[in-house]
Design an enzyme around this catalytic site. Structure first.
Site, PDB file in Angstrom:
ATOM      1  N   HIS A 158       4.983  13.583  72.796  1.00 37.87           N
ATOM      2  CA  HIS A 158       6.278  14.079  72.316  1.00 37.87           C
ATOM      3  C   HIS A 158       7.331  14.112  73.419  1.00 37.87           C
ATOM      4  O   HIS A 158       8.507  14.327  73.146  1.00 37.87           O
ATOM      5  CB  HIS A 158       6.099  15.491  71.738  1.00 37.87           C
ATOM      6  N   ASP A 376      14.900  14.305  77.791  1.00 38.73           N
ATOM      7  CA  ASP A 376      14.237  14.864  76.615  1.00 38.73           C
ATOM      8  C   ASP A 376      13.546  13.736  75.866  1.00 38.73           C
ATOM      9  O   ASP A 376      14.124  12.654  75.707  1.00 38.73           O
ATOM     10  CB  ASP A 376      15.292  15.510  75.690  1.00 38.73           C
TER      11      ASP A 376
HETATM   12  P1  ADP Z   1      11.491  21.022  72.206  1.00 40.00           P
HETATM   13  O1  ADP Z   1      10.374  20.466  71.355  1.00 40.00           O
HETATM   14  O2  ADP Z   1      11.456  20.540  73.628  1.00 40.00           O
HETATM   15  O3  ADP Z   1      11.633  22.500  72.149  1.00 40.00           O
HETATM   16  P2  ADP Z   1      13.381  19.845  70.258  1.00 40.00           P
HETATM   17  O4  ADP Z   1      14.878  19.875  70.254  1.00 40.00           O
HETATM   18  O5  ADP Z   1      12.801  18.510  70.014  1.00 40.00           O
HETATM   19  O6  ADP Z   1      12.901  20.459  71.653  1.00 40.00           O
HETATM   20  O7  ADP Z   1      12.808  20.821  69.139  1.00 40.00           O
HETATM   21  C1  ADP Z   1      13.140  22.175  69.157  1.00 40.00           C
HETATM   22  C2  ADP Z   1      12.873  22.764  67.787  1.00 40.00           C
HETATM   23  O8  ADP Z   1      12.908  24.189  67.932  1.00 40.00           O
HETATM   24  C3  ADP Z   1      13.959  22.400  66.778  1.00 40.00           C
HETATM   25  O9  ADP Z   1      13.374  22.251  65.498  1.00 40.00           O
HETATM   26  C4  ADP Z   1      14.896  23.609  66.806  1.00 40.00           C
HETATM   27  O10 ADP Z   1      15.546  23.887  65.589  1.00 40.00           O
HETATM   28  C5  ADP Z   1      13.954  24.730  67.160  1.00 40.00           C
HETATM   29  N1  ADP Z   1      14.689  25.732  67.962  1.00 40.00           N
HETATM   30  C6  ADP Z   1      15.129  25.585  69.228  1.00 40.00           C
HETATM   31  N2  ADP Z   1      15.793  26.693  69.625  1.00 40.00           N
HETATM   32  C7  ADP Z   1      15.784  27.539  68.577  1.00 40.00           C
HETATM   33  C8  ADP Z   1      16.312  28.841  68.343  1.00 40.00           C
HETATM   34  N3  ADP Z   1      16.989  29.500  69.272  1.00 40.00           N
HETATM   35  N4  ADP Z   1      16.101  29.402  67.149  1.00 40.00           N
HETATM   36  C9  ADP Z   1      15.411  28.743  66.199  1.00 40.00           C
HETATM   37  N5  ADP Z   1      14.893  27.523  66.347  1.00 40.00           N
HETATM   38  C10 ADP Z   1      15.070  26.919  67.526  1.00 40.00           C
HETATM   39  O1  F6P Z   2       8.218  18.994  72.580  1.00 43.02           O
HETATM   40  C1  F6P Z   2       7.312  19.308  73.554  1.00 43.02           C
HETATM   41  C2  F6P Z   2       6.626  20.644  73.319  1.00 43.02           C
HETATM   42  O2  F6P Z   2       5.729  20.932  74.335  1.00 43.02           O
HETATM   43  C3  F6P Z   2       5.864  20.687  72.019  1.00 43.02           C
HETATM   44  O3  F6P Z   2       4.555  20.203  72.134  1.00 43.02           O
HETATM   45  C4  F6P Z   2       5.939  22.146  71.716  1.00 43.02           C
HETATM   46  O4  F6P Z   2       5.823  22.405  70.354  1.00 43.02           O
HETATM   47  C5  F6P Z   2       7.313  22.557  72.244  1.00 43.02           C
HETATM   48  O5  F6P Z   2       7.580  21.691  73.295  1.00 43.02           O
HETATM   49  C6  F6P Z   2       7.368  24.011  72.664  1.00 43.02           C
HETATM   50  O6  F6P Z   2       6.555  24.239  73.793  1.00 43.02           O
HETATM   51  P1  F6P Z   2       5.472  25.408  73.905  1.00 43.02           P
HETATM   52  O7  F6P Z   2       4.382  25.119  72.919  1.00 43.02           O
HETATM   53  O8  F6P Z   2       5.012  25.356  75.325  1.00 43.02           O
HETATM   54  O9  F6P Z   2       6.197  26.676  73.570  1.00 43.02           O
END
Ligand code: ADP
Ligand code: F6P
Length: 465
Positions: A158, A376
């Site tokens: 991912h 990212d």
């Molecule tokens: P990562 O997997 O690295 O956290 P992504 O942008 O790919 O980054 O995915 C983040 C997910 O978490 C998204 O579905 C987003 O809506 C959710 N998310 C991130 N920050 C918040 C928040 N403050 N409140 C609710 N959902 C969140």
């Molecule tokens: O997108 C990468 C990732 O490590 C996912 O595998 C995971 O759901 C998300 O970021 C949040 O990370 P964590 O599980 O360490 O809170």
């Protein structure tokens, strides 16, 4: 067709009423599991302190069994907070400066992967298809093969795959590369990640082989790889979101209390939104600096625009994340203190999660979605922001060129998050864009997201596997 066995570090369990947790991956993989029947195996989210984890627990929900294992505090420290999040995460995000390699944590990472393999093994049947997710579990296929597992095993990364010079700085990079060769299919988010991976293999040079050169019959986004005595596939599968569902949620959420209160408190001001886990890869300090630069460069915008940054704490046991949290708080305080007015706070910083429906509504309220990670794998927030927009009056996505999503979202205003002046200009361009251009850019992105949603991603991967 056999069962599907999904393995990930976190397991997104449905709640007591059977509702699924929010999030594209959880929904898509649940749908695939529901169709074929199968198992979702992973960490329960619980630490048993200094005791050894007890046996796995199973929770059945329709055709899906959730099989969960606890971890000890030592496992958590060494495998999750240690090797996964202080070595692999920074290195794969090109932050060699933040990588803290320790042999003890590396041992813990491999130990937990062996434990996962031991616990998974008795659950497997010969025609099961196994799908393993993310950097926490790279060695798992090798461990399963050692235990005689012959099933098809796929892996999806991912996060980004780094260039060779960065990967090779990691003391045990060769074990990581070798471990991946036990899979039948490796999925990456973008063709850049696939290229980087193949270049690492070529630079590593298995004698007598030329791993990773795509054949003429294959698309540039797929490669047949020969390495470490195995032949397998590597390809790109850009992860999507549940586009139509999220758009519907956003359009319904206008009336929710959070969205109404937010709108009322904003008056006539424009809203810019940032939503991220508090993670250094997301470029939050750089974003705040760019917003400050923007307010200085375009003083007529002062008092007329507010940045809402929603950033829940993440991986709080990791020192680099704790330091970042303090730095972001101080930075917001500085901007608000120096530029704020009695009736205007430039930055509203919310250090917690918001519910899915409120989130969708807030995205829809925002004139600009400011998504500026330094690096990212994909960035689903960018896709959610687009899906949430009002088709008649859509906002503008300002997107870092270093997010995987920038390879797909051609209607975004791209920026370099390291260049605060350029990001400031991108914000101004987004705020002053004509309605015609906003609609045209949004339509292009929305059509793409509808055609490439997370269910499609899931189908494509499993079909290839
Ligand atoms: P990562 O997997 O690295 O956290 P992504 O942008 O790919 O980054 O995915 C983040 C997910 O978490 C998204 O579905 C987003 O809506 C959710 N998310 C991130 N920050 C918040 C928040 N403050 N409140 C609710 N959902 C969140
Ligand atoms: O997108 C990468 C990732 O490590 C996912 O595998 C995971 O759901 C998300 O970021 C949040 O990370 P964590 O599980 O360490 O809170």
């Amino acid at each position: 067709m056999g069962r599907l066995i999904v393995v990930s570090n976190r397991v997104p369990l449905p709640d007591k009423r059977g509702n699924l947790p929010a999030g594209g991956l959880a929904v898509a993989v649940h749908a695939a599991l529901q169709e074929r029947g199968g198992i979702w195996f992973g960490w329960s989210g619980k630490s048993v302190g200094s005791a050894e984890p007890g046996p796995v627990t199973t929770r059945d929900n329709g055709k899906i069994s959730y099989v969960l294992t606890d971890l000890s505090k030592r496992d958590m420290d060494e495998y999750y907070s240690g090797f996964a999040n202080r070595v692999l995460w920074p290195i794969f995000h090109c932050r060699l400066d933040l990588a803290e390699y320790a042999r003890r944590e590396k041992d813990g990472y491999f130990r937990v992967n062996r434990m996962f393999a031991d616990r998974l093994l008795p659950l497997l049947e010969p025609d099961d298809t196994i799908w393993i997710h993310d950097y926490h579990l790279i060695p798992l296929a090798e461990e399963l093969r050692r235990r005689g597992v012959k099933n098809r095993i796929g892996f999806f990364l991912h996060i980004p795959w780094p260039p060779a010079d960065i990967l090779f700085a990691m003391p045990i990079y060769d074990q990581i590369l070798r471990g991946l060769s036990s899979y039948d299919l490796i999925g990456f988010q973008t063709d850049h990640d696939l290229d980087n991976y193949v270049s690492c293999l070529i630079r590593e040079g298995e004698p007598g082989r030329a791993p990773g050169t795509p054949t003429a019959a294959e698309s540039p986004a797929a490669a047949t790889v020969e390495a470490y005595g195995r032949t397998f596939k590597a390809a790109t599968f850009a992860i999507g979101i549940e586009t139509a569902d999220f758009a519907a949620l956003a359009s319904r959420s206008k009336g929710t209390a959070t969205v109404r209160d937010m709108r009322a408190s904003m008056g006539q001001r424009d809203l810019i939104i940032g939503v991220d886990r508090l993670d250094y890869s997301k470029g939050i300090p750089e974003r705040i600096s760019a917003f400050e630069t923007f307010l200085h460069a375009y003083p007529e915008r002062q008092g007329k625009v507010t940045l809402l940054q929603v950033a829940p704490s993440s991986r709080s046991d990791v020192p680099e994340y704790q330091q970042m949290q303090q730095a972001v708080e101080a930075q917001c305080g500085h901007v608000n203190g120096t530029l704020g007015q009695i009736d205007w706070t430039p930055i509203r910083y919310v250090n917690r999660s918001v519910g899915r429906s409120s989130l969708a509504g807030l995205y829809r309220e925002a004139r600009v979605g400011l998504v500026t990670p330094l690096r990212d794998g994909m960035n689903l927030v960018a896709k959610e922001y687009v899906a949430a927009q009002d088709p008649d009056d859509p906002g503008v996505l300002v997107l870092s060129r270093f997010a995987g999503a920038a390879r797909e979202l051609k209607g975004a205003v791209l920026c370099n998050p390291h260049d605060s002046e350029q990001t400031a200009q991108a914000i101004e361009r987004a705020l002053s864009m004509s309605i015609e251009e906003r609609r045209e850019r949004w339509r292009r992105m929305m059509d793409y997201l509808l055609a490439h949603d997370v269910k499609q991603w899931c189908r494509d991967f499993l079909h290839a596997l």
